[in-house]
Motif scaffolding. Structure first.
Motif, PDB file in Angstrom:
ATOM      1  N   PHE A 113      35.871  43.810  23.518  1.00 47.87           N
ATOM      2  CA  PHE A 113      36.199  45.154  23.980  1.00 47.87           C
ATOM      3  C   PHE A 113      36.771  45.053  25.391  1.00 47.87           C
ATOM      4  N   PHE A 114      37.981  45.567  25.557  1.00 48.60           N
ATOM      5  CA  PHE A 114      38.642  45.532  26.857  1.00 48.60           C
ATOM      6  C   PHE A 114      38.565  46.911  27.511  1.00 48.60           C
ATOM      7  N   HIS A 115      38.196  46.918  28.779  1.00 51.07           N
ATOM      8  CA  HIS A 115      38.126  48.150  29.564  1.00 51.07           C
ATOM      9  C   HIS A 115      39.126  47.982  30.708  1.00 51.07           C
ATOM     10  N   GLU A 116      40.348  48.460  30.481  1.00 52.92           N
ATOM     11  CA  GLU A 116      41.414  48.245  31.444  1.00 52.92           C
ATOM     12  C   GLU A 116      41.385  49.307  32.548  1.00 52.92           C
ATOM     13  N   LEU A 117      41.627  48.859  33.760  1.00 59.42           N
ATOM     14  CA  LEU A 117      41.485  49.705  34.939  1.00 59.42           C
ATOM     15  C   LEU A 117      42.843  49.963  35.587  1.00 59.42           C
ATOM     16  N   GLU A 118      43.045  51.201  36.019  1.00 59.96           N
ATOM     17  CA  GLU A 118      44.280  51.581  36.698  1.00 59.96           C
ATOM     18  C   GLU A 118      44.030  52.435  37.933  1.00 59.96           C
ATOM     19  N   SER A 119      42.871  53.071  38.009  1.00 63.30           N
ATOM     20  CA  SER A 119      42.608  54.027  39.083  1.00 63.30           C
ATOM     21  C   SER A 119      42.562  53.350  40.446  1.00 63.30           C
ATOM     22  N   LYS A 120      43.065  54.044  41.441  1.00 63.12           N
ATOM     23  CA  LYS A 120      42.988  53.564  42.819  1.00 63.12           C
ATOM     24  C   LYS A 120      41.833  54.217  43.571  1.00 63.12           C
ATOM     25  N   GLU A 121      41.021  54.964  42.830  1.00 61.42           N
ATOM     26  CA  GLU A 121      39.802  55.564  43.380  1.00 61.42           C
ATOM     27  C   GLU A 121      38.599  54.880  42.761  1.00 61.42           C
ATOM     28  N   LYS A 134      30.335  50.290  39.633  1.00 65.25           N
ATOM     29  CA  LYS A 134      31.486  51.064  40.099  1.00 65.25           C
ATOM     30  C   LYS A 134      32.561  50.115  40.622  1.00 65.25           C
ATOM     31  N   THR A 135      33.804  50.572  40.576  1.00 64.82           N
ATOM     32  CA  THR A 135      34.880  49.791  41.169  1.00 64.82           C
ATOM     33  C   THR A 135      34.937  50.016  42.675  1.00 64.82           C
ATOM     34  N   ILE A 136      35.443  49.001  43.370  1.00 63.71           N
ATOM     35  CA  ILE A 136      35.713  49.092  44.801  1.00 63.71           C
ATOM     36  C   ILE A 136      37.199  48.804  44.985  1.00 63.71           C
ATOM     37  N   PRO A 137      38.039  49.826  45.119  1.00 68.63           N
ATOM     38  CA  PRO A 137      39.481  49.591  45.255  1.00 68.63           C
ATOM     39  C   PRO A 137      39.795  48.739  46.486  1.00 68.63           C
ATOM     40  N   LEU A 138      40.557  47.674  46.271  1.00 70.22           N
ATOM     41  CA  LEU A 138      40.911  46.746  47.336  1.00 70.22           C
ATOM     42  C   LEU A 138      42.431  46.730  47.528  1.00 70.22           C
ATOM     43  N   LYS A 139      42.881  46.077  48.600  1.00 67.73           N
ATOM     44  CA  LYS A 139      44.312  45.983  48.885  1.00 67.73           C
ATOM     45  C   LYS A 139      44.732  44.511  48.904  1.00 67.73           C
ATOM     46  N   HIS A 140      45.470  44.137  47.865  1.00 69.81           N
ATOM     47  CA  HIS A 140      45.941  42.769  47.752  1.00 69.81           C
ATOM     48  C   HIS A 140      47.381  42.796  47.239  1.00 69.81           C
ATOM     49  N   ARG A 141      47.934  41.658  46.883  1.00 74.35           N
ATOM     50  CA  ARG A 141      49.342  41.610  46.459  1.00 74.35           C
ATOM     51  C   ARG A 141      49.540  42.189  45.063  1.00 74.35           C
ATOM     52  N   VAL A 142      48.474  42.256  44.281  1.00 70.73           N
ATOM     53  CA  VAL A 142      48.500  42.918  42.976  1.00 70.73           C
ATOM     54  C   VAL A 142      47.313  43.876  42.925  1.00 70.73           C
ATOM     55  N   TYR A 143      47.309  44.737  41.926  1.00 69.46           N
ATOM     56  CA  TYR A 143      46.215  45.705  41.759  1.00 69.46           C
ATOM     57  C   TYR A 143      44.880  44.954  41.666  1.00 69.46           C
ATOM     58  N   THR A 144      43.929  45.336  42.519  1.00 69.21           N
ATOM     59  CA  THR A 144      42.681  44.593  42.645  1.00 69.21           C
ATOM     60  C   THR A 144      41.502  45.545  42.844  1.00 69.21           C
ATOM     61  N   ASN A 145      40.394  45.196  42.208  1.00 68.83           N
ATOM     62  CA  ASN A 145      39.132  45.914  42.420  1.00 68.83           C
ATOM     63  C   ASN A 145      38.019  44.936  42.750  1.00 68.83           C
ATOM     64  N   GLY A 146      37.149  45.351  43.654  1.00 71.96           N
ATOM     65  CA  GLY A 146      35.847  44.730  43.756  1.00 71.96           C
ATOM     66  C   GLY A 146      34.905  45.512  42.857  1.00 71.96           C
ATOM     67  N   TYR A 147      33.630  45.109  42.833  1.00 72.73           N
ATOM     68  CA  TYR A 147      32.665  45.786  41.966  1.00 72.73           C
ATOM     69  C   TYR A 147      31.348  45.987  42.708  1.00 72.73           C
TER      70      TYR A 147
END
Length: 301
Positions: A113-121, A134-147
């Protein structure tokens, strides 16, 4: 809460260093966070049972955080796994994994089961009776989340002697553990605090992988018990950190200080440096409670 570092170095695997992967054990759940090349070997070395991993969280689609995933998925099948596996990560991760499985004709013996993420919040992406992620939106060269992994408050602990002294029937025990008061037959109300002990405080863990210095994470991770924050470079290479959208040890410590976390763990080190102690020394000039991640280390909190 236990954290096992499988790999914590940047870019490519080397003889004695591995790219990012770690296992968090919290409330009897095992969560695999990132899955760099060689992760399944590190799982074996650290005697972590594959069968206990049902949720994998990928921060971003760079190879040093991802290239071990297809191998791990395939090995699970070879071991006869039948339990569902949930994978959380940026949009595109499903296409990436399914294409590899398709072209190698290596379909899994279990459901993926894949849970794909797109939100920047920041958003809740997993929740059960004991844990919220919860996701932790980060700023990198590609879309990135911490957790951010958070325990839910545990039940109160029953004071057996007190309950028995009031001759309270066992049928009320669960209500008491849930925080309820008890009314005796004569109408006397016994307050919950007289019948229970406080539970252990709920713990929390924040994983911040590749990111430039970003104060926007502070409200999300505020007051967290343990923060793992990337520290690819030392302050002497701050320009390079900014250029590549990574952080320095000093910047990681600044985030920890401003977020009022209890403990900071540094990781994702560039292999350009001869040792790790300079990272710790630099961070401690800003924030006092600093630990150094290293491959194979476990931390109990």
């Amino acid at each position: 809460m236990k954290l096992t570092i499988l790999g914590c170095y940047a870019a490519t695997p080397r003889t004695l260093t591995n790219p990012t992967a770690q296992v968090l054990e919290i409330r009897n759940r095992l969560f695999l966070i990132d899955c760099g090349e060689g992760t399944q070997v590190q799982l074996r070395k650290n005697k972590i049972k594959f069968s206990k991993i049902n949720h994998i969280f990928i921060s971003h689609l760079h190879g040093d955080h991802l290239y071990g995933l297809i191998g791990t998925i395939s090995t699970f099948s070879l071991l006869g796994r039948t339990t569902d596996l949930h994978i959380y990560g940026p949009k595109g991760i499903k296409e990436l994994i399914l294409l590899q499985l398709k072209l190698t004709e290596s379909w899994t013996t279990y459901s993926l089961f894949f849970h794909e993420l797109e939100s920047k919040e920041s958003e809740v992406i997993f929740e059960d009776a004991k844990v919220v992620v919860k996701t932790i939106p980060l700023k990198h060269r590609v879309y990135t989340n911490g957790y951010l992994f958070q325990e839910k408050p545990a039940e109160r602990k029953l004071n057996v002697e007190a309950v028995q002294s009031y001759d309270i029937h066992v049928a009320y025990y669960q209500k008491i553990k849930n925080g309820g008061n008890v009314t005796l037959d004569d109408g006397t109300v016994i307050e919950n605090k007289k019948l229970t002990f406080d539970p252990e405080p709920a713990k929390s863990y924040a994983f911040c992988s590749d990111t430039v210095y970003n104060e926007e994470v502070i409200p999300v991770i505020a007051n967290t018990d343990v923060l793992y924050h990337e520290s690819t470079f030392l302050d002497s290479e701050a320009r390079l950190a900014e250029k590549t959208l990574h952080s320095t040890a000093k910047e990681a410590a600044t985030i920890a200080l401003k977020a009022n976390v209890k403990q900071l763990i540094l990781g994702h080190y560039s292999t350009r440096y001869d040792g790790l102690e300079p990272f710790k020394k630099e961070a401690e000039e800003v924030f006092s409670n600093v630990l150094l991640a290293d491959d194979g280390l476990s931390f109990d909190f």
